[in-house]
Motif scaffolding. Sequence first.
Motif, PDB file in Angstrom:
ATOM      1  N   PRO A  92      -9.209   5.322  -0.990  1.00  8.98           N
ATOM      2  CA  PRO A  92      -9.248   4.686  -2.311  1.00  8.98           C
ATOM      3  C   PRO A  92      -9.408   3.165  -2.241  1.00  8.98           C
ATOM      4  CG  PRO A  92      -7.221   5.972  -2.047  1.00  8.98           C
ATOM      5  CD  PRO A  92      -7.962   6.028  -0.766  1.00  8.98           C
ATOM      6  N   LEU A  93      -8.793   2.554  -1.227  1.00  5.41           N
ATOM      7  CA  LEU A  93      -8.925   1.112  -1.054  1.00  5.41           C
ATOM      8  C   LEU A  93     -10.393   0.752  -0.804  1.00  5.41           C
ATOM      9  CD1 LEU A  93      -7.086  -1.397  -0.918  1.00  5.41           C
ATOM     10  CD2 LEU A  93      -7.022  -1.080   1.546  1.00  5.41           C
ATOM     11  N   GLY A  94     -11.061   1.572   0.003  1.00  2.00           N
ATOM     12  CA  GLY A  94     -12.471   1.336   0.280  1.00  2.00           C
ATOM     13  C   GLY A  94     -13.347   1.526  -0.945  1.00  2.00           C
ATOM     14  N   LEU A  95     -13.064   2.533  -1.741  1.00  4.96           N
ATOM     15  CA  LEU A  95     -13.884   2.809  -2.922  1.00  4.96           C
ATOM     16  C   LEU A  95     -13.630   1.830  -4.066  1.00  4.96           C
ATOM     17  CD1 LEU A  95     -13.654   6.701  -2.975  1.00  4.96           C
ATOM     18  CD2 LEU A  95     -15.660   5.318  -2.426  1.00  4.96           C
ATOM     19  N   ILE A 134     -22.421  -2.730   5.366  1.00  7.71           N
ATOM     20  CA  ILE A 134     -21.319  -3.692   5.284  1.00  7.71           C
ATOM     21  C   ILE A 134     -20.040  -3.030   4.768  1.00  7.71           C
ATOM     22  CG2 ILE A 134     -20.528  -5.848   4.264  1.00  7.71           C
ATOM     23  CD1 ILE A 134     -23.475  -6.708   4.196  1.00  7.71           C
ATOM     24  N   PRO A 135     -20.100  -2.234   3.683  1.00  9.24           N
ATOM     25  CA  PRO A 135     -18.863  -1.589   3.237  1.00  9.24           C
ATOM     26  C   PRO A 135     -18.254  -0.676   4.305  1.00  9.24           C
ATOM     27  CG  PRO A 135     -20.535  -1.418   1.538  1.00  9.24           C
ATOM     28  CD  PRO A 135     -21.209  -1.988   2.742  1.00  9.24           C
ATOM     29  N   ILE A 136     -19.102   0.038   5.028  1.00 10.78           N
ATOM     30  CA  ILE A 136     -18.592   0.954   6.047  1.00 10.78           C
ATOM     31  C   ILE A 136     -17.851   0.187   7.142  1.00 10.78           C
ATOM     32  CG2 ILE A 136     -19.275   2.604   7.827  1.00 10.78           C
ATOM     33  CD1 ILE A 136     -21.685   3.265   5.960  1.00 10.78           C
ATOM     34  N   ILE A 137     -18.447  -0.896   7.594  1.00 11.44           N
ATOM     35  CA  ILE A 137     -17.827  -1.691   8.655  1.00 11.44           C
ATOM     36  C   ILE A 137     -16.483  -2.244   8.193  1.00 11.44           C
ATOM     37  CG2 ILE A 137     -18.054  -3.810  10.012  1.00 11.44           C
ATOM     38  CD1 ILE A 137     -21.105  -3.241  10.038  1.00 11.44           C
ATOM     39  N   ILE A 158     -16.578  -5.351  -3.147  1.00  9.74           N
ATOM     40  CA  ILE A 158     -16.646  -6.703  -2.581  1.00  9.74           C
ATOM     41  C   ILE A 158     -17.765  -6.789  -1.550  1.00  9.74           C
ATOM     42  CG2 ILE A 158     -15.417  -8.371  -1.133  1.00  9.74           C
ATOM     43  CD1 ILE A 158     -12.828  -7.497  -2.571  1.00  9.74           C
ATOM     44  N   ALA A 159     -17.871  -5.774  -0.699  1.00 13.14           N
ATOM     45  CA  ALA A 159     -18.923  -5.772   0.329  1.00 13.14           C
ATOM     46  C   ALA A 159     -20.309  -5.696  -0.303  1.00 13.14           C
ATOM     47  CB  ALA A 159     -18.705  -4.612   1.283  1.00 13.14           C
TER      48      ALA A 159
END
Length: 185
Positions: free
Chosen positions: A41-44, A2-5, A50-51
């Motif tokens: 950084p936004l993803g990390l 989910i985080p990757i997507i 959140i994911a």
Amino acid sequence: MIPIILIVWVASHIYKWLNKNLPAILRAFFVPFFTLLIAAPLGLIVIGPIAMVIQDSLSKLVIAMIGLNAGIAGLFLGTFWSILVMFGLHWAIIPLFAIDIAQHGYDVINPLIFAGALASMGSVLGVFLRTKDPKERSIAIPAFISSFFGINEPSLYGVLIPRKKVMISSFLSAGIGGAIAGFSG
């Protein structure tokens, strides 16, 4: 998954915005560079946590449903399992198989979703038998074989998604099979 997507989805929007707003001479180097510089950084820091909350909530929902009534959980999981697979959300539930085996010596969840594989396989076989188009038949044969071995993605993407009625009937059949498995224990 989910985080990757979600991170890739956000990065695609950043990429499009940068590609549209940067001068043409700078695009080749700076669009990918700034996309990575912003999205990583936004993803990390934001998207990943959140994911993971969403993924953990999905796992807890499945555990709670099985705790309440395995038949209703089977109806829900059987019906929506293929949708979870399409979006990669099934990886939130698969680790629960090993946890069940470690705690109980058997798995409660896998029998609830197993009807989905059989429903996809049956739907693909039906499409293969009914269609006259050689191109569609050439897609249905490998999809049927892969479904036989438990890999439903070729069936989902190649055969079921283009045929909405077949896809919906396959999902409903999987839900009914999951409910039967859940109610019968």
